[in-house]
Design a protein around this motif. Sequence first.
Motif, short mmCIF file in Angstrom:
data_model
loop_
_atom_site.label_atom_id
_atom_site.label_comp_id
_atom_site.label_asym_id
_atom_site.label_seq_id
_atom_site.Cartn_x
_atom_site.Cartn_y
_atom_site.Cartn_z
N GLY A 190 0.74 -1.24 -0.13
CA GLY A 190 0.00 0.05 -0.07
C GLY A 190 0.98 1.10 0.07
N TRP A 191 1.87 1.29 0.87
CA TRP A 191 2.80 2.50 0.91
C TRP A 191 3.48 2.26 -0.42
CZ3 TRP A 191 8.14 2.33 0.29
CH2 TRP A 191 8.56 3.73 0.65
N LEU A 192 3.96 1.48 -0.94
CA LEU A 192 4.78 1.58 -2.37
C LEU A 192 3.84 1.88 -3.55
CD1 LEU A 192 7.31 1.15 -3.55
CD2 LEU A 192 6.62 -1.31 -4.10
N SER A 193 2.67 1.60 -3.38
CA SER A 193 1.60 2.06 -4.10
C SER A 193 1.54 3.54 -4.13
CB SER A 193 0.12 1.22 -4.06
OG SER A 193 -0.79 1.97 -4.63
N ARG A 194 1.27 4.11 -3.05
CA ARG A 194 1.07 5.77 -2.78
C ARG A 194 2.24 6.19 -3.48
NH1 ARG A 194 -3.04 9.02 -2.00
NH2 ARG A 194 -4.16 7.39 -0.79
N VAL A 195 3.49 5.84 -3.06
CA VAL A 195 4.64 6.37 -3.42
C VAL A 195 4.88 6.32 -4.99
CG1 VAL A 195 7.27 6.33 -3.73
CG2 VAL A 195 6.29 5.84 -1.39
#
Lengths: 177, 257
Positions: A69-74
């Motif tokens: 999820g974090w990488l997706s936002r980044v």
Amino acid sequence: MDDGARLMERVRARDVDAFEQLYDGYHRLVFGIALRIANDAALAEDITQSIFLKLWTAPEAFREGNFAGWLSRVARNRALDAVRSRANQPKAEIPVDIPAEATTDATVFARIDAQRVRGALSLLSEEQRAPIEMGFFAGVTHEEIALRTGIPLGTIKTRIRTGLRRMREALTETVSR
Amino acid sequence: MNEPIDREQMLDLVAAYALGVLPVSESGLVAALILSDSDARREYDELRATANLVGLSAEEPVDSARSARMKERLLAAVRSDVPRRAPLSATRTSAMWGVTLAAAAAVVFALVSVIQNFSLRSDLHEAQTRLATQQARIDADRRTVERDRRMLTDLTASDAKRYTVTYGTVVTRGAHVYLALGSLPPLPPGRVYQAWTLARGAKTMAPSVTFTPSQNGLTLVPIPDNAGSLAAVGLSVEPQGGSRQPTTKPAFLQTLS
């Protein structure tokens, strides 16, 4: 802690093998988001490379929570920046984020994959799904979504909220099965 | 005309913030709400985690040649970044290349200098003018972004002081004072909201900035005075252009500690 978070711990210790596993596991996600936003495979490749290099040079940027999820936002924010830079537009529309507090989501959502997310999105009505996808992938403000769709601003905001809530319920159901 | 917004509408804004579709100008107030209201915080944490996962739907296979090419480049960059002692011969080779490249660059620079003519200088001047215009625009955008980021940092900082007032929150941090207002009543025609400040030791309020609420009723107003010099801030409805003394009953008057 999910697989990505575990690998990031090793990347912090300068473990090249862990970085390679991270790439193998997540480059399809980063490239897919970049391609969807940039609509240009060469630019998407550049964005993907710059994000993975950043994971190597600044692994402390990921602190805790759901890594995918974090990488997706980044990936989303980086791709939007790249597209705006190419169009010579300012980057001012994305505000500073408040870091989300670590919740049980980190564990529960660790089992979420692309197929489950697509399944959850498919359960939303078109009127709920469209503003969510437009907001995430086109990087437009809620006012622009209202303008583009011709739907009142208040309705757009409510649909985003009810859509995200429904999506959350669907994802929670799918991982608890 | 603006309508006051209720709690459900506020939570709709939290969802928009979680998805990342609120412009910076509206984010300050929503961020302040998230940090000061447990329901808003819970809503944000849950919907933010969900919104982040939307990106997973875009995951798709990457053709093997592209995938291998990216991986090869990345691993080459990463391996070269891992600290290690470079062989002496390699260092010498690099140094030789450095000298050769520097010499080549000097030759190229000299050649370019010689062949410059009036036409080139004219093109250059035009390009420089365009560049200066672009740069001025970029600088202005950068200043706006920096200002907005500073405000948002102040509003969300853990060491900020927050005072709940009738229509929102007064926030102070360091020397800065903000009115973060979320449900201001509509203004009659020809009227504006005006902020008032009371300096420490003063007996009368001094006029400060005037403003009208943004279209959705959310308003973030930076007060230009130094927070340390103020004993109180207030708000009233005044005629267009503002007043020298309040002419209506203040909407709120908040003392600052």
